[in-house]
Scaffold this motif. Structure first.
Motif, short mmCIF file in Angstrom:
data_model
loop_
_atom_site.label_atom_id
_atom_site.label_comp_id
_atom_site.label_asym_id
_atom_site.label_seq_id
_atom_site.Cartn_x
_atom_site.Cartn_y
_atom_site.Cartn_z
N SER A 10 0.83 -1.21 0.00
CA SER A 10 0.00 0.00 0.00
C SER A 10 0.86 1.25 0.00
N LEU A 11 1.96 1.24 0.75
CA LEU A 11 2.88 2.38 0.74
C LEU A 11 3.51 2.57 -0.64
N GLY A 12 3.81 1.45 -1.32
CA GLY A 12 4.34 1.53 -2.68
C GLY A 12 3.35 2.14 -3.65
N GLU A 13 2.07 1.80 -3.49
CA GLU A 13 1.04 2.39 -4.34
C GLU A 13 0.95 3.90 -4.10
N GLU A 14 1.06 4.31 -2.84
CA GLU A 14 1.05 5.74 -2.52
C GLU A 14 2.24 6.44 -3.16
N LEU A 15 3.39 5.78 -3.17
CA LEU A 15 4.57 6.32 -3.85
C LEU A 15 4.32 6.53 -5.34
N ARG B 160 1.59 7.19 -6.82
CA ARG B 160 0.74 8.36 -7.04
C ARG B 160 1.50 9.66 -6.86
N ARG B 161 2.56 9.64 -6.06
CA ARG B 161 3.36 10.85 -5.83
C ARG B 161 4.43 11.05 -6.91
N PHE B 162 4.92 9.98 -7.51
CA PHE B 162 6.07 10.03 -8.43
C PHE B 162 5.72 10.80 -9.70
N LYS B 163 6.63 11.66 -10.18
CA LYS B 163 6.31 12.55 -11.32
C LYS B 163 7.26 12.40 -12.50
N TYR B 164 8.06 11.33 -12.54
CA TYR B 164 9.00 11.14 -13.64
C TYR B 164 8.59 9.95 -14.50
N ASP B 165 9.16 9.87 -15.70
CA ASP B 165 8.88 8.75 -16.60
C ASP B 165 10.08 7.81 -16.58
N GLY C 2 3.75 -2.49 -5.52
CA GLY C 2 2.70 -1.49 -5.50
C GLY C 2 3.01 -0.30 -6.37
N PHE C 3 4.26 0.15 -6.34
CA PHE C 3 4.71 1.30 -7.12
C PHE C 3 4.57 1.02 -8.62
N ALA C 4 5.07 -0.13 -9.07
CA ALA C 4 5.02 -0.49 -10.49
C ALA C 4 3.58 -0.65 -10.97
N LYS C 5 2.73 -1.17 -10.09
CA LYS C 5 1.31 -1.35 -10.45
C LYS C 5 0.66 -0.01 -10.79
N VAL C 6 0.90 1.01 -9.97
CA VAL C 6 0.30 2.32 -10.21
C VAL C 6 0.90 2.98 -11.45
N LEU C 7 2.22 2.81 -11.66
CA LEU C 7 2.87 3.43 -12.82
C LEU C 7 2.55 2.70 -14.13
N GLY C 8 2.17 1.44 -14.03
CA GLY C 8 1.96 0.65 -15.23
C GLY C 8 3.26 0.29 -15.92
N SER D 59 16.89 11.94 -9.20
CA SER D 59 15.87 12.47 -8.29
C SER D 59 15.75 11.53 -7.10
N ILE D 60 15.18 12.06 -6.00
CA ILE D 60 14.78 11.25 -4.85
C ILE D 60 13.35 11.62 -4.50
N THR D 61 12.50 10.61 -4.36
CA THR D 61 11.12 10.82 -3.95
C THR D 61 10.87 10.09 -2.64
N TRP D 62 10.50 10.86 -1.61
CA TRP D 62 10.11 10.28 -0.32
C TRP D 62 8.59 10.38 -0.17
N LEU D 63 8.02 9.55 0.66
CA LEU D 63 6.67 9.78 1.12
C LEU D 63 6.69 10.81 2.24
N SER D 64 5.61 11.55 2.40
CA SER D 64 5.50 12.47 3.52
C SER D 64 4.95 11.72 4.74
N VAL D 65 5.11 12.31 5.91
CA VAL D 65 4.56 11.71 7.12
C VAL D 65 3.04 11.60 7.02
N ASP D 66 2.40 12.62 6.45
CA ASP D 66 0.95 12.59 6.30
C ASP D 66 0.51 11.45 5.39
N GLU D 67 1.24 11.21 4.31
CA GLU D 67 0.89 10.13 3.39
C GLU D 67 1.03 8.76 4.05
#
Length: 433
Positions: A245-250, A252-257, A274-280, A397-405
């Motif tokens: 679930s945290l990977g899926e949230e990542l 949704r936040r990620f903005k690169y191709d 989870g991350f790859a699933k959201v990015l396709g 780039s580095i993408t972190w999740l926020s504490v709120d996420e």
């Protein structure tokens, strides 16, 4: 970081040394040093050292006879000598193993309990009298030469502790649920914060240690993000599900191709799924691990960390060559692991881009409750801006999740989260280190 295992048989015909042995192997993710204590109803016998020696020579446990046993694993910076004690007085023997932080020495706790027992207190009465004056965030196992065991989880609840059974013959105790499963047992429940369980071949009782003041319970975020095994269930929550679930949230936040997603083995694989699933995008098996698993984030020696990186992360050329890659990891501590990976990928495999994706917030503080996180001056995010951090690890780039996420994901599971290492400060009343 540490882990506890306990086995209590209700018949003296049992020999539980092998059960404790395999329970510790199932807890190897939590530490490299071990201690085992067994009781045969007359005396206590113990053995301890580097768990790799135990892997190679489990016959050393055959020298220990007993139908009741406890064990613990401890990481290199949290060696068992300070978390384990043995006492003997007038024929009464007691050993105590602690996972976590207490505001006094484990030896002092043991001495006070033994003193009260010798004054005529029953073991449970002595235990409660002493423990109610101990502050901290911890779980413990106590064993005596009378084949009595007490297990306890302190009131804040940040250190997990679980009970299971092997039919009607054995009671199993473990920090994580996995040792119980691997020993063929059935997970029964988590030990509730502030509760103790007393076990002997003749009796099982559950009680509560009284506390002064208000203590709010919480669950350690780092347990679910990094420490626990994927296949563990902690306090009724599936660790694998949380990480995916945290990977899926990542995602949704990620903005690169990117062309491909790779998870750092082994902790980050569910995040990457989870991350790859959201990015396709395709999830590739990009790194091969060699030999015994190494938790590089908790290694104190720089050379050991560097060699550990090379052992656990050998890249697969086909996956990386000439591609834009997202590398997913559970946490970014010092940055040494990911920096070493990126240097190899750029210098030897010609990757076009490397984007680092982290399934947790920025680590800006060591744990206020004694969980093993490096000092603040060693934490990458605590000492470098985002721009400098990217330059240091040589990423695009580095993408972190926020504490709120992260808190939002955990709230979906009905969990109150401790995020002291991400925000700083003592967030759970009940005893900071």
């Amino acid at each position: 970081m540490g882990g506890l295992v306990g086995v209590v048989a209700f018949d003296e015909l049992w020999s539980v040394s092998k059960f404790v042995y395999y329970g510790l192997l199932a807890s190897h993710n939590r530490g490299d040093n071990y201690v085992v204590v067994l009781s045969n109803g007359r005396s206590l016998k113990s053995v301890g050292g580097d768990i790799t020696h135990l892997l190679l020579n489990k016959d050393s446990l055959n020298l220990l006879e007993g139908y009741v046993g406890v064990g613990g694993v401890y990481s290199q910076g949290d060696r068992y000598e300070g978390k384990y004690t043995y006492l003997s007085d007038n024929g009464y023997e007691l050993s105590l193993l602690v996972d976590g932080y207490v505001d006094c020495s484990v030896l002092d706790i043991g001495r006070k309990i033994v003193k009260l027992v010798n004054l005529g207190y029953k073991l449970v009465e002595a235990f409660v009298e002493v423990i109610k004056g101990v502050r901290g965030v911890y779980s413990l196992l106590l064993i005596t030469n009378k084949s009595e065991v007490i297990t306890y989880r302190s009131v804040p609840g940040l250190t997990p502790l679980h009970l299971g059974g092997y039919g009607f013959d054995l009671t199993l105790i473990a920090t994580e649920s996995v040792p119980i499963n691997i020993l063929g047992g059935e997970l029964r429940s988590a030990v509730s914060p502030g509760k103790y369980v007393y076990l002997s071949p003749d009796l099982v009782t559950v009680g509560e240690v009284p506390t002064d003041g208000v203590v709010n319970h919480a669950i350690c975020a780092f347990e679910y993000i990094y420490m626990a095994r994927h296949d563990s269930i902690l306090d009724g929550i599936d660790v694998y599900s949380i990480r995916k679930s945290l990977g899926e949230e990542l995602g949704r936040r990620f903005k690169y191709d990117v062309d491909v997603v790779v998870g750092v083995p082994e902790t980050a694989i569910p995040y990457a799924l989870g991350f790859a699933k959201v990015l396709g995008r395709d999830l590739e098996y990009g790194f091969i691990t060699t030999g015994v698993k190494v938790r590089t984030a908790i290694k104190g020696d720089p050379l050991e960390r560097l060699i550990g990186v090379q052992l656990k992360l050998n890249p697969v050329k086909y996956v990386f060559s000439g591609r834009r890659v997202a590398i997913v990891d559970d946490s970014l501590v010092r940055g040494l692991t990911v920096k070493s990976i990126i240097q190899i990928l750029r210098n030897k495999f010609g990757v076009k881009e490397v984007h680092v994706v982290i399934g947790s917030p920025k680590l800006i503080n060591n744990c206020p409750y004694g969980k093993e996180i490096p000092p603040k001056d060693e934490l990458l995010a605590a000492n470098l801006s985002d721009e400098l951090a990217v330059k240091y690890v040589e990423a695009d780039s580095i993408t972190w999740l926020s504490v709120d996420e992260v808190s939002k994901v955990f709230s979906n599971y009905g969990m109150n989260l401790c995020t002291g290492c991400f925000l700083g400060g003592c967030l759970v009343r009940g005893g900071c280190s």
